[in-house]
Design a protein around this motif. Structure first.
Motif, short mmCIF file in Angstrom:
data_model
loop_
_atom_site.label_atom_id
_atom_site.label_comp_id
_atom_site.label_asym_id
_atom_site.label_seq_id
_atom_site.Cartn_x
_atom_site.Cartn_y
_atom_site.Cartn_z
N ARG A 145 1.11 -1.61 -0.29
CA ARG A 145 -0.40 0.49 0.26
C ARG A 145 0.87 0.87 0.27
N VAL A 146 1.64 1.00 1.07
CA VAL A 146 2.95 2.44 0.85
C VAL A 146 3.70 2.66 -0.51
N PRO B 8 3.44 4.62 6.88
CA PRO B 8 3.13 5.78 5.58
C PRO B 8 3.60 7.36 5.97
N GLU C 280 -3.40 5.79 -0.04
CA GLU C 280 -3.24 7.02 -0.28
C GLU C 280 -2.49 7.13 1.23
N TRP C 281 -1.32 7.55 1.21
CA TRP C 281 -1.10 7.38 2.58
C TRP C 281 -1.23 8.29 3.85
N SER D 193 0.42 10.05 -4.40
CA SER D 193 0.94 11.12 -3.44
C SER D 193 2.18 12.02 -5.14
N MET E 185 -4.26 6.37 5.45
CA MET E 185 -3.44 4.61 5.54
C MET E 185 -3.64 4.88 7.17
N GLY F 30 0.38 3.87 -2.68
CA GLY F 30 0.66 5.12 -2.24
C GLY F 30 1.85 6.12 -3.03
#
Lengths: 300, 308
Positions: A88-89, A267, A245-246, A96, A249, A92
Motif C-alpha cells: 500500500r505504501v 506511511p 493513500e498515505w 502522492s 492509511m 501510495g
C-alpha cells in the motif's frame, strides 16, 4: 590525469571568462540537492514500477492475515483488513506524485497567469488582481483548502483542486514581481518596437525569463501539496477507503496505534521522506539558480 | 509613518471585505438547496416549514440583499446557528478560543526556544558538524507531517511511558504533546531563518569592530549581532502566530484538543455550513488583524525600516 588537467583547464577558462557553470554542475556540487534529487528519483521509480516490487494487491483483503507484525513476508506488516502495508505504501507513492503534479500544476498555471497579466497590464487590473491575491492570502495554512473542500465535498480529485487553488496566490505574487522587474528591460522594449503582440511578448519573451524562481517554488510547493493532501485525507476529506493513500492509511493506523504501531508508522515515514526530498531539491535549486549563490560557488 | 498606517489599515479593511464576500459566496456555491442541506439527517420539511425557513434565513431576498444582511449580522457578531448543535456559531467559537490561544502561546514558546537556539548554534559553528546536524534536524522538522509526528509522540510519551494524556485539554499536561508537535514544526522554520539572518549580521563591519576590540565571540553574538538578526525572525514569529492562532486544524484533531481547529474539522465532517462559514470568517479576520499588528510592531522594532 590528462583528462583531469583538461577539466581543470576548462574550469579555469570558464572562471576567467566569467561564464557561470551549468545548472546541472551547480546542482551536482550541492550535497543536499543531490540527496533530495536521489529521494525524488527513487520515488519516481517506485511510482513507475511499483507493481513489480511486490506480489500483493494493495486493496485485496485477507482477514486471516489481519494485524500481522513486520516480517519477511510482509516487511511493513499488515493492516486491519489483512492488506500488506508495504504494498500500500508503494502504491501510495503513485497517488502522492499524482496529487503533487496536479495540485502544483493548477497552482502554477493559475497563479502564473494571474501574475503575468496583473504585472504586465498594470492599472486597475493589477490593483484588482493584487486585492484578490491578498484576500486569498488571508486564509492561513489549510483554511482555504478546507473551505473549498466544504463546497466541493470530500474526495481526492477535490483535494487536488482545493490544494492547488489554496497555493495559487504565492505563484501569482512571485510571477507579478518577476514581470514587474522585466517589464522595462531592453529585450521587452525591443519586442514591442518590432510590433510583437502583447500575448507574444508575455508568453514567448517574458515567460521563459521568469521561470527559474517559479521552478524553485514548484519544487517546494510539491512538498507542501503532498503534505496538505495527506493531511486532508487524514481527517477523512481526501482519498476514501480502500484507496492506498498515505494520509488515509495513517488515519486507519491511528485507531490501532496502541498495539499495531506499524500501520501508522510506515506511511508517515513515506510522507516525511517525500516532503524532505522535494524540500531539499527545492533548496538546492534555489541556491543553484540564485545569482549570489553562484558567485560564492564559483569562488570555491 | 501615519500615512503608512492609514494605507495599511485601508488595505486590511478591503481584504476583510473581500473575505466576507468570498465566505458568503462559498456557502451559496454548495450544490443543493440550503434548506435541504439543513434537513439532511431529519424528516423532509413540509412546504410551509420550507417557506418559513427560507424567509427566516433570508433566502427569499435578492442575492445582494442577502449579502448585506449577512454582513450586517456578522458585524454584530451574529454568524448564525450551527446546524448540528443549534447553538449560535459565535458562542461555539468563543467557547473554544481560550484553548486555541493557550496552545498557540505554548507552541510558539517551544518554537522560539528551540528554533532561535538551534539557529544561533548553527551560525556560531558555521561549517562544522554542529551546523550540519542542526540544519539537517531543522529541515527534517519542516518536512515531518505534523499529524504523524503527533501520533508518534502519543505512541511514545502517552502509550509507552504514560507521561502525558492522549487527548483532551483539562490540565497543563494535556497541552504538552500538541504544543511540542506544533513547536517542533515551527522551530524548523525559525532555526533556518535565525541562522541565515545571524550569518548575514556577523559579516557586517560593526561585528568586525566588536571582535577587534577583543570581545569574546559569545558576547559578539549575544550582545551585538543577535539583536539585529532577530528582526526578520520577529516577522516570521508574527506570521506563525497568526497561523497557529487561526487553529492548527489537523494537530487539534490528532489530540482531540477542543480548540477552534477541532471545531472546524468536526463541522466539516458533519457538513455544518453555518459553523464552517463562521470559523473561516473568524479565522481569516483574526489572521489579517494579527498580520497588521505585526507589520506595525515591525515598524517600531526596527528604526531602519522606512515606510515613506
Amino acid at each position: 590525469m590528462a583528462e583531469l588537467a583538461a577539466v581543470g583547464h576548462r574550469q579555469q577558462l570558464r572562471r576567467l571568462q566569467g561564464r557561470p557553470p551549468s545548472l546541472w554542475r551547480r546542482l551536482s556540487g550541492h550535497r543536499s540537492a543531490l540527496l533530495g534529487g536521489s529521494i525524488v528519483a527513487t520515488l519516481l521509480v517506485v511510482a513507475l514500477v511499483g507493481p513489480l516490487l511486490t506480489p500483493h494487491d494493495p486493496v485485496a483483503m485477507s482477514l486471516k492475515n489481519r494485524f500481522l507484525p513486520p516480517s519477511l513476508a510482509h516487511p511493513f506488516g499488515t493492516d486491519d483488513f489483512g492488506r500488506d502495508v508495504f504494498t500500500r505504501v508503494i502504491y501510495g507513492a503513485r497517488i502522492s506524485l499524482q496529487v503533487g503534479i496536479i495540485a502544483v500544476g493548477i497552482a502554477g498555471t493559475l497563479g502564473s497567469l494571474v501574475g503575468l497579466l496583473t504585472g504586465y497590464v498594470g492599472g486597475w487590473v493589477d490593483a484588482a488582481g493584487q486585492w484578490l491575491v491578498d484576500v486569498l492570502l488571508a486564509f492561513p495554512g489549510l483554511l482555504l483548502a478546507l473551505a473549498i473542500i466544504a463546497v466541493l465535498g470530500p474526495g481526492l480529485p477535490n483535494v487536488m483542486v482545493a490544494v492547488g487553488i489554496g497555493s495559487m496566490p504565492a505563484y501569482a505574487r512571485l510571477m507579478r514581481g518577476q514581470v514587474l522587474s522585466l517589464k522595462h528591460d531592453e529585450f521587452v522594449e525591443a519586442a514591442r518596437v518590432i510590433g510583437c503582440s502583447s500575448s507574444r511578448i508575455l508568453f514567448v519573451h517574458m515567460l521563459p525569463n521568469t521561470l527559474s524562481p517559479i521552478i524553485v517554488l514548484a519544487s517546494l510547493g510539491f512538498a507542501g501539496a503532498v503534505l496538505s493532501a495527506a493531511a486532508l485525507s487524514f481527517i477523512g476529506m481526501g482519498a476514501q477507503p480502500p484507496t492506498p493513500e498515505w494520509g488515509a492509511m495513517l488515519a486507519t493506523g491511528r485507531e490501532s496505534l496502541r498495539q499495531e504501531w506499524w500501520i501508522a508508522t510506515f506511511p508517515g515515514i513515506a510522507i516525511a521522506l517525500t516532503v524532505l526530498g522535494f524540500n531539499l531539491l527545492g533548496d538546492g535549486l534555489r541556491d543553484a539558480l540564485d545569482p549570489q549563490g553562484h558567485t560564492v560557488r564559483i569562488g570555491r | 509613518m501615519l500615512q503608512y498606517l492609514l494605507k495599511r489599515l485601508v488595505s486590511a479593511i478591503l481584504v476583510i471585505f473581500g473575505v466576507t464576500l468570498l465566505v458568503f459566496t462559498m456557502v451559496r456555491l454548495v450544490p443543493g438547496d440550503p434548506v435541504d442541506i439543513m434537513f439532511a439527517n431529519q424528516p423532509r420539511p413540509t412546504p410551509e416549514q420550507r417557506a418559513a425557513l427560507r424567509r427566516q434565513l433570508g433566502l427569499d431576498l435578492p442575492i445582494h440583499h442577502q449579502y448585506l444582511q449577512f454582513l450586517g449580522r456578522a458585524l454584530q457578531g451574529d454568524l448564525g446557528r450551527s446546524f448540528r448543535t443549534k447553538q449560535p456559531v459565535t458562542s461555539e467559537i468563543v467557547a473554544r478560543l481560550p484553548n486555541t490561544v493557550k496552545l498557540t502561546v505554548a507552541s510558539l514558546s517551544v518554537a522560539v526556544l528551540f528554533g532561535v537556539g538551534a539557529g544561533m548554534l548553527a551560525a556560531a559553528f558555521k561549517g562544522s558538524w554542529i551546523d550540519a546536524a542542526t540544519m539537517a534536524i531543522a529541515i527534517l522538522g519542516v518536512s515531518l507531517p505534523g499529524f504523524w509526528l503527533g501520533l508518534m509522540l502519543i505512541l511514545l510519551f502517552a502509550v509507552q511511558f504514560g507521561w502525558f494524556p492522549v487527548s483532551g485539554a483539562a490540565t497543563w499536561r494535556h497541552l504538552v504533546l500538541p504544543a511540542v508537535t506544533l513547536g517542533v514544526l515551527t522551530s524548523g522554520i525559525l532555526a533556518r531563518m535565525t541562522r541565515s539572518s545571524l550569518l548575514e549580521e556577523l559579516s557586517h563591519d560593526y561585528v568586525r569592530t566588536a571582535r577587534a576590540k577583543g570581545l569574546r565571540e559569545s558576547a559578539v553574538i549575544a550582545r551585538h549581532a543577535l539583536r539585529n538578526a532577530l528582526i526578520p525572525v520577529v516577522t516570521i514569529v508574527g506570521l506563525q502566530l497568526g497561523q497557529l492562532l487561526s487553529g492548527a486544524f489537523i494537530i487539534e484533531a490528532v489530540f482531540a484538543y477542543p480548540g477552534i481547529g477541532l471545531l472546524a474539522v468536526n463541522a466539516l465532517q458533519a457538513r455544518d455550513f453555518p459553523l464552517i462559514q463562521g470559523i473561516v470568517l473568524f479565522v481569516a479576520v483574526i489572521y489579517v488583524v494579527v498580520n497588521l499588528v505585526v507589520d506595525l510592531l515591525y515598524c517600531l522594532i526596527d528604526p531602519r525600516v522606512s515606510y515613506a
